[in-house]
Design a protein around this motif. Structure first.
Motif, short mmCIF file in Angstrom:
data_model
loop_
_atom_site.label_atom_id
_atom_site.label_comp_id
_atom_site.label_asym_id
_atom_site.label_seq_id
_atom_site.Cartn_x
_atom_site.Cartn_y
_atom_site.Cartn_z
N VAL A 53 11.61 7.33 -6.85
CA VAL A 53 10.34 7.20 -6.10
C VAL A 53 9.36 6.28 -6.84
N SER A 54 9.26 6.51 -8.15
CA SER A 54 8.26 5.74 -8.90
C SER A 54 8.63 4.26 -9.03
N SER A 55 9.91 3.96 -8.78
CA SER A 55 10.32 2.56 -8.87
C SER A 55 10.07 1.79 -7.59
N LEU A 56 9.60 2.48 -6.58
CA LEU A 56 9.31 1.80 -5.30
C LEU A 56 8.29 0.70 -5.54
N PRO A 57 8.50 -0.47 -4.96
CA PRO A 57 7.57 -1.58 -5.24
C PRO A 57 6.14 -1.27 -4.76
N TYR A 58 5.19 -1.80 -5.51
CA TYR A 58 3.78 -1.60 -5.22
C TYR A 58 3.39 -2.50 -4.03
N THR A 59 2.85 -1.91 -3.01
CA THR A 59 2.49 -2.69 -1.82
C THR A 59 0.98 -2.94 -1.82
N GLU A 60 0.60 -4.18 -1.79
CA GLU A 60 -0.83 -4.50 -1.83
C GLU A 60 -1.43 -4.44 -0.42
N ALA A 61 -2.70 -4.18 -0.37
CA ALA A 61 -3.39 -4.11 0.91
C ALA A 61 -3.46 -5.50 1.54
N PRO A 62 -3.50 -5.58 2.85
CA PRO A 62 -3.62 -6.90 3.50
C PRO A 62 -4.91 -7.60 3.06
N LEU A 65 -8.25 -6.88 4.74
CA LEU A 65 -8.76 -5.49 4.75
C LEU A 65 -10.24 -5.41 4.36
#
Lengths: 343, 200
Positions: A53-62, A65
């Protein structure tokens, strides 16, 4: 291993993975892992799950926004301001309502307190002190021919005015077919029962004889008790109460010595008037009733009088009489007795 | 000291300026937290559009209510609390309406997935996070497994394993006891492990 134990171990292992255990528990878990390969395997699987779970890539806000947020805030600004204004107004109205309610409550409590006080509080009759001048100037002009003679209590020195709580002033008019006999009896009774300083000299006249008494209530009671003996020879007995107040005079017809005593013993003018009115009404009804049955009924309900034994002279010594000075404070009765012959 | 605590050193000053209507401070606060809040929301609801909308709603609510922020908790946990509440309400509404995220449904348990998972779980050593992150299939499976959890368990896993909050901060954000955080997180990880194991 039971389900509860597995749950506890899982909680322990997860806390261990997250670094949320204290030193003691951490040591315990390390010991468990070292000695139990199953727990070690379980720990590894949990760590892999966490890693997954912690390795899931960080998704930045559009990118847009921030702009969207600003636009939304600007759109809502008037609404928010209006809402805030309404909230302020609401708060103000609420405050006003609370103040009005509080004021109404205080007023209500005040009114209730006043009502309760008026019900519960004892009625206090304020007796106003009345200045009495015992030098006794001639009393207001009397009807008929009887003119009371005022007698100075002490002829030599004028009596200082004193404050009496409620002085009884009255005029007793007696009519009898044998005035001489009755007058003589009254003279004697006064001489024996009233100290010389508290009585006037009898003023004989052609048709009447009058006495003026300035005495205490107790002495008056003794005198009236004495007069009971001669009362059956009196055809008419009229008592004028409060003769010093022409507008407040009460006339009691067919009065009896007990009634006079009862009226005189009242401590305030209002009670004197009330008692006199009662006796006046009672006597009036009694006189009008054919068999005078009412008299009996009223007499039974009348307050009992204190019977003072008749003084009897047992030696040749003259009775000790009080001086005017000694009795000055008690002299709260001013009674004029007028005896006239009936036609 | 955690990353969150470091960031919140001057949060109080920014909040104060923001309360006084300072638009620069407001923008700074939004910039500071928008990505983290968006990422957490996205991992809970698994839909980028919903996540963007929910992040926007979160910041609007934060700025509008910042005058009521009493400072009893940190701004960081307060903002996350608003974000998680909005997201969980959104998820519950979607469950009632029968809407599910397409991202969670668009994959099938094919042989390739099983192979990737088997390799991941059979490894006796912990794999390198960077390696895991680069493995797109593994990530897709991780998201899918996450979405199999119920919303509250998913929220607690996201806050701990993705956002990196400690148990006390999670308790503050979700408004639950510390013990509840411990047990809920344990159940969530156990369930996640069972979901993953079932696939191969």
């Amino acid at each position: 291993m039971s389900q509860n134990e597995i749950t506890n171990i899982d909680e322990l292992l997860n806390s261990f993975i997250d670094g949320e255990l204290d030193a003691r528990h951490q040591t315990e878990v390390q010991r468990l892992i070292k000695h139990d390969p199953q727990i070690a395997e379980r720990l590894l699987q949990l760590q892999k799950c966490k890693r997954l779970v912690s390795s899931l890539p960080y998704t930045e806000a559009p990118q847009e926004l921030l702009g969207n947020i600003k636009a939304s805030l600007n759109e809502r600004k008037p609404l928010v301001q209006q809402q805030q204004r309404l909230e302020r107004e609401g708060a103000r109205h609420l405050l006003v309502r609370q103040l009005i309610s509080a004021a109404a409550m205080i007023a209500l409590v005040g009114v209730l307190a006043a009502v309760i006080y008026s019900i519960v509080a004892p009625q206090v009759t304020i007796v106003k002190p009345v200045a009495v001048d015992l030098r006794l100037q001639p009393i207001a002009p009397q009807p008929k021919e009887s003119t009371p003679v005022a007698v100075v209590a002490t002829a030599e020195k004028p009596v200082e005015p004193i404050l009496a709580e409620a002085k009884f002033t009255g005029r007793l008019e007696l009519k009898t077919t044998s005035p001489a006999e009755v007058a003589a009896f009254i003279n004697k009774a006064i001489e024996y029962n009233i100290p010389s300083g508290e009585r006037s000299v009898a003023v004989p006249g052609k048709l009447q004889e009058s006495h003026t008494l300035v005495c205490s209530r107790q002495n008056l009671r003794v005198l009236l008790d004495e007069l009971n003996t001669v009362w059956d020879k009196i055809d008419s007995a009229v008592l004028l109460v409060n003769t010093d107040r022409p507008q407040g005079q009460i006339v009691v017809d067919a009065v009896t010595p007990e009634q006079i005593s009862e009226i005189a013993k009242q401590n305030d003018f209002q009670s004197q008037i009330k008692t006199a009115k009662f006796f006046a009404a009672m006597n009036n009804i009694t006189e009008r009733s054919p068999g005078k049955e009412v008299q009996v009924a009223f007499d039974n309900s009348a307050p009992a009088l204190i019977t003072i034994p008749k003084p009897v002279l047992t030696s040749s010594e003259k009775p000790v009489t009080k001086t005017a000075g000694a009795t000055q404070a008690e002299q709260q009765v001013l009674l004029t007795i007028v005896v006239t012959g009936s036609d | 000291m955690t990353k969150a605590a470091n960031i919140s050193i001057d949060d109080a000053a920014l909040v104060q300026q923001c309360r006084q209507g300072d638009s620069v401070a407001t923008e700074t606060l939004i910039r500071r937290y928008q990505n983290r809040i968006y990422n957490a929301i996205f991992r809970i609801c698994a839909n980028p559009d919903d996540a963007a909308e929910l992040t926007q709603d979160t910041f609007v609510k934060v700025i509008e209510n910042i005058v009521n922020f009493e400072g009893r908790s940190s701004f960081y946990t307060w903002a996350f609390r608003i974000a998680v509440n909005l997201t969980l309400n959104h998820c519950q509404r979607n469950v009632k309406l029968g809407i599910k995220s397409l991202d969670a449904e668009d994959s099938k348990d094919d042989n390739e997935d099983k192979g990737v998972l088997k390799k991941f779980l059979a490894n006796d050593n912990l794999p390198d996070p960077a390696v895991v992150a680069q493995n797109k299939e593994l990530c897709r499976l991780a998201v899918k497994a996450l979405m199999k959890l119920d919303d509250t368990q998913r929220a607690v896993i996201v806050l701990r394993d993705i956002e990196g909050m400690n148990y006390a901060q999670i308790a503050e954000v979700l408004d639950i006891e510390l013990g509840t955080v411990r047990s809920r997180l344990s159940r969530a990880r156990t369930n996640l492990r069972e979901i993953v194991e079932r696939w191969f």
